[in-house]
Motif scaffolding. Structure first.
Motif, short mmCIF file in Angstrom:
data_model
loop_
_atom_site.label_atom_id
_atom_site.label_comp_id
_atom_site.label_asym_id
_atom_site.label_seq_id
_atom_site.Cartn_x
_atom_site.Cartn_y
_atom_site.Cartn_z
N UNK A 100 42.80 41.31 12.32
CA UNK A 100 41.61 40.93 13.08
C UNK A 100 41.85 41.12 14.58
N UNK A 101 43.06 40.78 15.02
CA UNK A 101 43.42 40.91 16.43
C UNK A 101 43.87 42.33 16.79
N UNK A 102 43.86 43.23 15.78
CA UNK A 102 44.35 44.60 15.95
C UNK A 102 45.76 44.61 16.51
N UNK A 183 39.94 39.45 23.36
CA UNK A 183 39.52 39.87 24.69
C UNK A 183 40.64 39.67 25.71
N UNK A 184 40.46 40.28 26.88
CA UNK A 184 41.34 40.00 28.00
C UNK A 184 41.00 38.61 28.54
N UNK A 185 41.96 37.90 29.16
CA UNK A 185 43.30 38.38 29.48
C UNK A 185 44.30 38.28 28.33
N UNK A 186 43.92 37.59 27.23
CA UNK A 186 44.87 37.36 26.14
C UNK A 186 45.31 38.66 25.48
N UNK A 187 44.38 39.61 25.35
CA UNK A 187 44.71 40.86 24.67
C UNK A 187 45.74 41.68 25.45
N UNK A 188 45.93 41.36 26.72
CA UNK A 188 46.89 42.11 27.52
C UNK A 188 48.34 41.75 27.22
N UNK A 189 48.55 40.61 26.56
CA UNK A 189 49.93 40.21 26.25
C UNK A 189 50.50 41.06 25.12
#
Length: 446
Positions: A100-102, A183-189
């Protein structure tokens, strides 16, 4: 005449575009056209509609694509605990959360021992000590992805996602939380680390067919698979001895013993140990039902009444170790049914070499290869076996086990079926979550 109109004139009348400038302009026009016309269509098949994030976990990640799941973003989960099949469900749930989070799921630790309350005594065991790591990624390519900690580049920090708990932490709130991490900013980690409850206790957001897809990719490492094959061979040897005796008797009467069919084996997951009976009695009172617990006598009688099961047949009893010293489990069976268990087969030494998790994995494999499987529909062990065997039947083009002799049949002995036998059991693969499996209602009725 301007450049644009000159190029347009050449295109409309099919003349060769000799000008490099015209060719470039033509490519730009084509690209813009494709972007305007096809992008909305493509978004319906694989894109994420920000106004419809409820469907994010159903995004179309191609099962055959090498880059369907990102390999530079990872999800880390707590150690997976409890029984073998609880751990398999927890692992699949972690995989589907990562999907789900790819993100690629970092290879989690399983628990080799079984301590429900003493967490500090749990013995961790790496996933690749039980299941084949590379084989998993090959079979689940493009659907879910498993990675190792050595894949990390440590280019960003690790973000810790604290799972909610308690009655107020609903499935809706849980799903909303997960959506935020797309989504960002979380997806950037590079790594999102989920802390808190083990994955088996997470809310379930995925259909049965997605779990089945993950389970299909779990292949035992060769050492464990070979041990299971040794147990199956011992069971088959009992069948060959029975067949040989019948053949000798028929030869004495002039019959052709070469026409004898191999003696089948029936695997029965017999849940009658004390702790199970206490648990199932409580569950019956809670759910106000009476078809969860089964006595030894009831199981023996119903297995003997399976329609179409004509002796001789070997009956392998998959039972808890506490029951191996109870000789009564081998008595009272219908003529032609020959019951055996680990001790009688002489394979108990195989099991004793390994911790609890591996012992369960061996028994699971032995039951999965049986000609007929009979279990309790409220047992996770039995339910996942029925699901796996249903999936095998579907792969063979069989959509119903009703009224026909099919390969890989399963039965639930705690539910009364035809001819006072156990109920035919085929998992309903269209269920929207795995919850039904936990409550014994995931059965297609005839």
């Amino acid at each position: 005449m301007g450049l644009a109109s000159n190029c347009k004139h050449q295109i409309l009348f099919g003349r060769n575009l000799n000008s490099i400038t015209c060719k470039g302009l033509a490519l730009i026009v084509i690209a813009l056209f494709l972007g305007v016309v096809l992008l909305p269509l493509l978004s319906g098949y694989g894109g994420i509609d920000k106004n419809n994030l409820d469907l994010v976990y159903s995004r179309s990640l191609s099962l055959d694509s090498d880059n369907g799941i990102r390999k530079d973003k990872f999800l880390e989960v707590p150690q997976i605990v409890w029984g073998l099949n609880n751990q398999k469900i927890a692992f699949a749930r972690a995989c589907l959360t990562a999907r789900m989070l790819n993100r690629t799921l970092l290879m989690p630790s399983f628990s080799a021992s079984l301590f429900y309350k003493e967490i500090d005594r749990l013995q961790p065991i790496s996933f690749d000590k039980v299941f084949q790591f590379d084989r998993f990624d090959s079979l689940c390519n493009g659907f879910v992805q498993l990675g190792s900690f050595s894949d990390l580049r440590n280019q960003t920090g690790v973000f810790e996602l604290q799972k909610g708990s308690g009655r107020k932490w609903t499935a809706e709130r849980d799903l909303d939380q997960l959506k935020q991490f797309i989504k960002d900013p979380f997806d950037g980690y590079e790594v999102i680390r989920i802390v808190g409850k083990n994955p088996f206790l997470w809310h379930d957001h995925w259909p049965v067919k997605d779990y089945a897809r993950v389970f299909e990719c779990l292949v035992l490492v060769e050492e464990i698979a070979e041990e299971a094959d040794r147990v199956v061979s011992k069971i088959r040897e009992v069948g060959k001895k029975i067949s040989s005796k019948i053949g000798s008797a028929q030869s004495d009467f002039g019959s052709d013993s070469s026409l004898l069919e191999p003696v089948p084996y029936v695997a029965v997951h017999m849940r009658i140990e004390i702790d199970w009976m206490i648990h199932c009695k409580k569950l019956e009172r809670k759910l106000n039902v009476s078809e969860i617990c089964s006595s030894r006598q009831e199981i023996v009688e119903r297995v003997g009444n399976i329609a179409g099961l004509k002796g001789p047949a070997v009956v392998y009893l998959a039972v808890a170790d506490s029951l191996l010293e109870d000789s009564s489990i081998l008595t009272g069976w219908k003529d032609g049914l020959v019951p055996v268990e680990k001790n009688k087969l002489g394979v108990d030494a195989i099991y004793k070499k390994y911790p609890y998790l591996i012992q369960s994995a061996i028994d699971y494999e032995v039951c999965s290869k049986a000609d007929v499987f009979v279990g309790n529909s409220f047992s996770t062990f039995s339910s996942l076996l029925a699901l796996e065997r249903t999936q095998k039947m579907i792969r063979m083009g069989v959509t119903s086990s009703c009224g026909a002799d099919v390969r890989w049949p399963s039965y639930a002995y705690n539910i009364l079926g035809e001819s006072n036998g156990p109920h035919k059991w085929m998992t309903n693969m269209s269920d929207s979550s795995l919850k039904a499996i936990s409550y014994g209602s995931n059965i297609i009725s005839c």
